[in-house]
Scaffold this motif. Structure first.
Motif, PDB file in Angstrom:
ATOM      1  N   SER A  70      -7.522  -8.848  -4.883  1.00  0.00           N
ATOM      2  CA  SER A  70      -6.219  -9.004  -5.100  1.00  0.00           C
ATOM      3  C   SER A  70      -5.886  -9.835  -6.077  1.00  0.00           C
ATOM      4  O   SER A  70      -6.710 -10.640  -6.456  1.00  0.00           O
ATOM      5  CB  SER A  70      -5.571  -9.139  -3.834  1.00  0.00           C
ATOM      6  OG  SER A  70      -6.272 -10.243  -3.149  1.00  0.00           O
ATOM      7  N   THR A  71      -4.674  -9.717  -6.555  1.00  0.00           N
ATOM      8  CA  THR A  71      -4.131 -10.723  -7.320  1.00  0.00           C
ATOM      9  C   THR A  71      -3.040 -11.404  -6.760  1.00  0.00           C
ATOM     10  O   THR A  71      -2.096 -10.981  -6.408  1.00  0.00           O
ATOM     11  CB  THR A  71      -3.551 -10.189  -8.864  1.00  0.00           C
ATOM     12  OG1 THR A  71      -4.517  -9.403  -9.708  1.00  0.00           O
ATOM     13  CG2 THR A  71      -3.061 -11.100  -9.749  1.00  0.00           C
ATOM     14  N   PRO A  72      -3.399 -12.854  -6.601  1.00  0.00           N
ATOM     15  CA  PRO A  72      -2.062 -13.751  -5.900  1.00  0.00           C
ATOM     16  C   PRO A  72      -0.798 -13.630  -6.658  1.00  0.00           C
ATOM     17  O   PRO A  72      -0.801 -13.538  -7.942  1.00  0.00           O
ATOM     18  CB  PRO A  72      -2.645 -15.126  -5.853  1.00  0.00           C
ATOM     19  CG  PRO A  72      -4.261 -14.894  -5.983  1.00  0.00           C
ATOM     20  CD  PRO A  72      -4.330 -13.666  -6.940  1.00  0.00           C
ATOM     21  N   SER A  73       0.241 -13.887  -5.918  1.00  0.00           N
ATOM     22  CA  SER A  73       1.597 -13.430  -6.451  1.00  0.00           C
ATOM     23  C   SER A  73       2.107 -14.846  -6.771  1.00  0.00           C
ATOM     24  O   SER A  73       2.142 -15.703  -5.754  1.00  0.00           O
ATOM     25  CB  SER A  73       2.393 -12.578  -5.627  1.00  0.00           C
ATOM     26  OG  SER A  73       3.768 -12.774  -6.170  1.00  0.00           O
ATOM     27  N   GLN A  75       5.166 -15.270  -6.785  1.00  0.00           N
ATOM     28  CA  GLN A  75       6.372 -15.436  -5.946  1.00  0.00           C
ATOM     29  C   GLN A  75       5.981 -15.867  -4.555  1.00  0.00           C
ATOM     30  O   GLN A  75       6.793 -16.203  -3.590  1.00  0.00           O
ATOM     31  CB  GLN A  75       7.086 -14.282  -6.123  1.00  0.00           C
ATOM     32  CG  GLN A  75       7.917 -13.758  -7.212  1.00  0.00           C
ATOM     33  CD  GLN A  75       7.049 -13.653  -8.346  1.00  0.00           C
ATOM     34  OE1 GLN A  75       6.066 -12.633  -8.170  1.00  0.00           O
ATOM     35  NE2 GLN A  75       7.520 -13.890  -9.709  1.00  0.00           N
ATOM     36  N   ASN A  76       5.054 -15.520  -4.120  1.00  0.00           N
ATOM     37  CA  ASN A  76       4.549 -15.832  -2.740  1.00  0.00           C
ATOM     38  C   ASN A  76       3.056 -16.568  -2.819  1.00  0.00           C
ATOM     39  O   ASN A  76       1.881 -15.896  -2.514  1.00  0.00           O
ATOM     40  CB  ASN A  76       4.112 -14.696  -1.964  1.00  0.00           C
ATOM     41  CG  ASN A  76       4.020 -14.778  -0.416  1.00  0.00           C
ATOM     42  OD1 ASN A  76       4.054 -15.797  -0.030  1.00  0.00           O
ATOM     43  ND2 ASN A  76       3.368 -13.710   0.168  1.00  0.00           N
ATOM     44  N   PRO A  77       2.805 -17.695  -3.544  1.00  0.00           N
ATOM     45  CA  PRO A  77       1.654 -18.318  -3.789  1.00  0.00           C
ATOM     46  C   PRO A  77       0.742 -18.357  -2.435  1.00  0.00           C
ATOM     47  O   PRO A  77       1.289 -18.926  -1.326  1.00  0.00           O
ATOM     48  CB  PRO A  77       1.920 -19.693  -4.434  1.00  0.00           C
ATOM     49  CG  PRO A  77       3.051 -19.949  -4.093  1.00  0.00           C
ATOM     50  CD  PRO A  77       4.014 -18.446  -3.906  1.00  0.00           C
ATOM     51  N   PRO A  78      -0.725 -18.425  -2.435  1.00  0.00           N
ATOM     52  CA  PRO A  78      -1.446 -18.583  -1.214  1.00  0.00           C
ATOM     53  C   PRO A  78      -1.503 -20.320  -0.928  1.00  0.00           C
ATOM     54  O   PRO A  78      -1.840 -20.934  -1.696  1.00  0.00           O
ATOM     55  CB  PRO A  78      -2.551 -17.854  -1.640  1.00  0.00           C
ATOM     56  CG  PRO A  78      -2.819 -18.194  -2.996  1.00  0.00           C
ATOM     57  CD  PRO A  78      -1.528 -18.042  -3.324  1.00  0.00           C
ATOM     58  N   LYS A  79      -1.392 -20.674   0.336  1.00  0.00           N
ATOM     59  CA  LYS A  79      -1.495 -21.780   0.682  1.00  0.00           C
ATOM     60  C   LYS A  79      -2.482 -21.956   1.687  1.00  0.00           C
ATOM     61  O   LYS A  79      -3.094 -23.078   2.040  1.00  0.00           O
ATOM     62  CB  LYS A  79      -0.144 -22.278   1.463  1.00  0.00           C
ATOM     63  CG  LYS A  79       1.176 -22.236   0.612  1.00  0.00           C
ATOM     64  CD  LYS A  79       1.128 -23.432  -0.490  1.00  0.00           C
ATOM     65  CE  LYS A  79       2.368 -23.640  -1.241  1.00  0.00           C
ATOM     66  NZ  LYS A  79       2.211 -24.861  -2.388  1.00  0.00           N
ATOM     67  N   LYS A  80      -2.845 -21.162   2.544  1.00  0.00           N
ATOM     68  CA  LYS A  80      -3.930 -21.247   3.414  1.00  0.00           C
ATOM     69  C   LYS A  80      -4.848 -20.170   3.483  1.00  0.00           C
ATOM     70  O   LYS A  80      -4.409 -18.794   3.621  1.00  0.00           O
ATOM     71  CB  LYS A  80      -3.161 -21.478   5.017  1.00  0.00           C
ATOM     72  CG  LYS A  80      -2.686 -22.574   5.285  1.00  0.00           C
ATOM     73  CD  LYS A  80      -2.395 -22.677   6.507  1.00  0.00           C
ATOM     74  CE  LYS A  80      -3.590 -23.060   7.377  1.00  0.00           C
ATOM     75  NZ  LYS A  80      -3.206 -23.492   8.761  1.00  0.00           N
ATOM     76  N   VAL A  81      -6.192 -20.195   3.217  1.00  0.00           N
ATOM     77  CA  VAL A  81      -7.080 -19.002   3.018  1.00  0.00           C
ATOM     78  C   VAL A  81      -8.219 -19.280   4.316  1.00  0.00           C
ATOM     79  O   VAL A  81      -8.914 -20.404   4.498  1.00  0.00           O
ATOM     80  CB  VAL A  81      -7.922 -19.169   1.834  1.00  0.00           C
ATOM     81  CG1 VAL A  81      -8.927 -18.014   1.640  1.00  0.00           C
ATOM     82  CG2 VAL A  81      -6.873 -18.808   0.562  1.00  0.00           C
ATOM     83  N   LEU A  82      -8.551 -18.107   4.914  1.00  0.00           N
ATOM     84  CA  LEU A  82      -9.395 -18.111   6.047  1.00  0.00           C
ATOM     85  C   LEU A  82     -10.768 -17.291   5.280  1.00  0.00           C
ATOM     86  O   LEU A  82     -10.687 -16.195   5.125  1.00  0.00           O
ATOM     87  CB  LEU A  82      -9.031 -17.607   7.243  1.00  0.00           C
ATOM     88  CG  LEU A  82     -10.175 -17.403   8.356  1.00  0.00           C
ATOM     89  CD1 LEU A  82     -10.746 -18.805   8.540  1.00  0.00           C
ATOM     90  CD2 LEU A  82      -9.495 -16.668   9.309  1.00  0.00           C
ATOM     91  N   VAL A 383     -15.359  -4.334  -2.917  1.00  0.00           N
ATOM     92  CA  VAL A 383     -14.260  -5.049  -2.178  1.00  0.00           C
ATOM     93  C   VAL A 383     -13.048  -4.227  -2.100  1.00  0.00           C
ATOM     94  O   VAL A 383     -12.463  -3.415  -2.794  1.00  0.00           O
ATOM     95  CB  VAL A 383     -13.855  -6.341  -3.056  1.00  0.00           C
ATOM     96  CG1 VAL A 383     -13.461  -5.943  -4.599  1.00  0.00           C
ATOM     97  CG2 VAL A 383     -12.757  -7.203  -2.528  1.00  0.00           C
ATOM     98  N   TRP A 384     -12.440  -4.485  -0.892  1.00  0.00           N
ATOM     99  CA  TRP A 384     -11.112  -3.699  -0.373  1.00  0.00           C
ATOM    100  C   TRP A 384     -10.212  -4.786  -0.010  1.00  0.00           C
ATOM    101  O   TRP A 384     -10.322  -5.896   0.542  1.00  0.00           O
ATOM    102  CB  TRP A 384     -11.351  -3.043   0.959  1.00  0.00           C
ATOM    103  CG  TRP A 384     -12.265  -1.713   0.794  1.00  0.00           C
ATOM    104  CD1 TRP A 384     -12.187  -0.273   0.727  1.00  0.00           C
ATOM    105  CD2 TRP A 384     -13.676  -1.784   0.523  1.00  0.00           C
ATOM    106  NE1 TRP A 384     -12.790   0.203   0.490  1.00  0.00           N
ATOM    107  CE2 TRP A 384     -14.138  -0.379   0.558  1.00  0.00           C
ATOM    108  CE3 TRP A 384     -14.695  -2.838   0.572  1.00  0.00           C
ATOM    109  CZ2 TRP A 384     -15.534  -0.028   0.156  1.00  0.00           C
ATOM    110  CZ3 TRP A 384     -15.903  -2.504   0.424  1.00  0.00           C
ATOM    111  CH2 TRP A 384     -16.415  -1.041   0.233  1.00  0.00           C
ATOM    112  N   TRP A 385      -8.863  -4.447  -0.332  1.00  0.00           N
ATOM    113  CA  TRP A 385      -7.714  -5.293  -0.035  1.00  0.00           C
ATOM    114  C   TRP A 385      -6.491  -4.607   0.311  1.00  0.00           C
ATOM    115  O   TRP A 385      -6.410  -3.338  -0.064  1.00  0.00           O
ATOM    116  CB  TRP A 385      -7.574  -6.441  -1.169  1.00  0.00           C
ATOM    117  CG  TRP A 385      -6.960  -5.800  -2.300  1.00  0.00           C
ATOM    118  CD1 TRP A 385      -5.673  -5.596  -2.801  1.00  0.00           C
ATOM    119  CD2 TRP A 385      -7.822  -5.217  -3.502  1.00  0.00           C
ATOM    120  NE1 TRP A 385      -5.753  -5.098  -4.190  1.00  0.00           N
ATOM    121  CE2 TRP A 385      -7.136  -4.697  -4.377  1.00  0.00           C
ATOM    122  CE3 TRP A 385      -9.316  -5.262  -3.622  1.00  0.00           C
ATOM    123  CZ2 TRP A 385      -7.647  -4.166  -5.567  1.00  0.00           C
ATOM    124  CZ3 TRP A 385      -9.778  -4.456  -4.802  1.00  0.00           C
ATOM    125  CH2 TRP A 385      -8.985  -4.299  -5.928  1.00  0.00           C
TER     126      TRP A 385
END
Length: 389
Positions: A70-73, A75-82, A383-385
């Motif tokens: 996926s491509t991060p947005s 407008q909604n930037p990622p802050k926490k990744v698991l 890869v699936w998203w």
């Protein structure tokens, strides 16, 4: 990117309340180190296997050209990744670099695994926390809607089919924020052969096509023509891997079922997309023939004065050095997987140690010295998203 970057070292560790790992979670069998009391997990848990997994991660990110599907947005930037079942957490380190390159520098990473073998990524300047937890023990030790991105890589050897897989998917969805992204990355353990001149998948983006051309790989769609593997030794290993994983209710071809699994979650997941790639395990015969035809045409053009002599200095090979190296890496990943599964494959094949060593020697000679994987044999990675509703 160094595939040993996430090698075994100390990590910032949180032990979950559901952790059942003993002070000595490993047991030695067949000269390899395995997880204790996890009967269905077929792979060892030692440095050679971790290096194979890191090499596999490096290979996947190379053919996709990025750490995420996926491509991060903005407008909604990622802050926490698991990263679920993170192992050495090498993927987290690659994803950190990828997101920093996009301008997302304030991202916190969490890695979860049954044993604390993740590298100390904080020493590399990465905001990383390790949580020790057994995936068989649900719920996971996280709050509802906690993560912006949840990534599950190579869980087909970890989670049995049907109900256990569904429970883990439900749990990953629970801890994902609304509008957050779930990603699944898998590789098939059964090798197929791609037929000559596969058509490009319909609707693929110019960027995806350019990446496939530059890496010498083939994008997979329902119209991609495959046949059963041609190499006789990979035929043997396919048969044994199928039986060994069937006995443990693990999927030898996980890529065939992930889209269906995600698409049926209509109430919780949406915008399901995927990208699947076939990596040949060597230069293919029809590619060599095409390169020979091009060279012959160049020589004829040069002889008639239509091509400058300096153009004949172009390499007559079908592959660039980088493409050949990538395919050789895929071949090594396949060989090392067979090696890691050796105890199981000996069991289902009925071979004793002497017979196995003889077969192994023949296979290595065929694949590495005689270039036996030149009839379309491919490693398939996908890869699936999707988004949480």
């Amino acid at each position: 990117m160094d595939p040993t970057r996430g090698s075994i070292s100390s990590a910032s560790t949180v032990h979950s309340a559901g952790d059942t790992a003993s002070s000595e979670p490993f047991v030695l069998r067949h000269g390899r180190r395995y997880l204790r009391n996890v009967a269905y997990y077929p792979l060892p848990c030692d440095l050679p296997e971790l290096q194979r997994q890191n090499l596999h991660t490096l290979l996947a990110t190379s053919i996709f050209g990025r750490a995420l599907g996926s491509t991060p947005s903005p407008q909604n930037p990622p802050k926490k990744v698991l990263e679920v079942a993170c192992g050495s957490a090498y993927w987290s380190s690659i994803c950190h670099d990828y997101l920093v390159g996009l301008g997302y520098e304030d991202v916190a990473f969490t890695g979860l695994d049954i044993v604390p073998i993740a590298g100390d990524l904080q020493r590399q300047g990465i905001n990383f926390k390790f949580v020790q937890h057994d995936l068989r023990k649900l719920p996971l030790p996280f709050d509802d809607d906690e993560f912006d991105i949840v990534v599950m890589k190579d869980l087909s050897m970890v989670i049995p089919l049907d109900a256990p897989s569904q429970r883990v998917l439900d749990e990953a969805t629970r801890i994902l924020k609304s509008g957050g992204t779930l990603e699944i990355c898998e590789a098939d353990h059964i090798i197929r052969s791609i037929l000559p001149h596969p058509p490009p998948p319909p609707g693929m983006s110019p960027q995806e096509y350019a990446c496939a051309v530059s890496t010498g790989t083939f994008l997979i769609s329902p119209i991609t023509p495959f046949t059963e593997v041609q190499n006789k030794y990979l035929k043997d290993s396919n048969m044994w891997i199928q039986e060994a994983l069937d006995r443990r209710k693990l999927s030898p071809t996980p890529c065939a079922r992930i889209s269906q699994m995600l698409l049926q979650e209509t109430e919780t997941l949406c915008d399901v997309e995927n990208r699947r790639v076939a990596i040949p395990l060597g230069e293919l015969r029809w590619e060599r023939e095409e390169a020979g035809d091009r060279n012959q045409a160049k020589r004829r053009a040069s002889e008639t004065g239509k091509l400058k002599k300096r153009s004949l200095a172009l390499d007559s090979a079908a592959l660039t050095e980088e493409q050949a190296a990538l395919r050789y890496t895929a071949l090594l990943v396949v060989i090392q997987m067979i090696e890691s599964l050796e105890p199981l494959l000996k069991e289902v094949s009925g071979k004793n140690q002497e017979e196995w060593q003889r077969w192994w020697g023949w296979m290595m000679t065929d694949l590495l010295e005689q270039k036996g994987a030149s009839s379309g044999e491919c490693l398939e990675i996908g890869v699936w998203w999707c988004k949480k509703v």
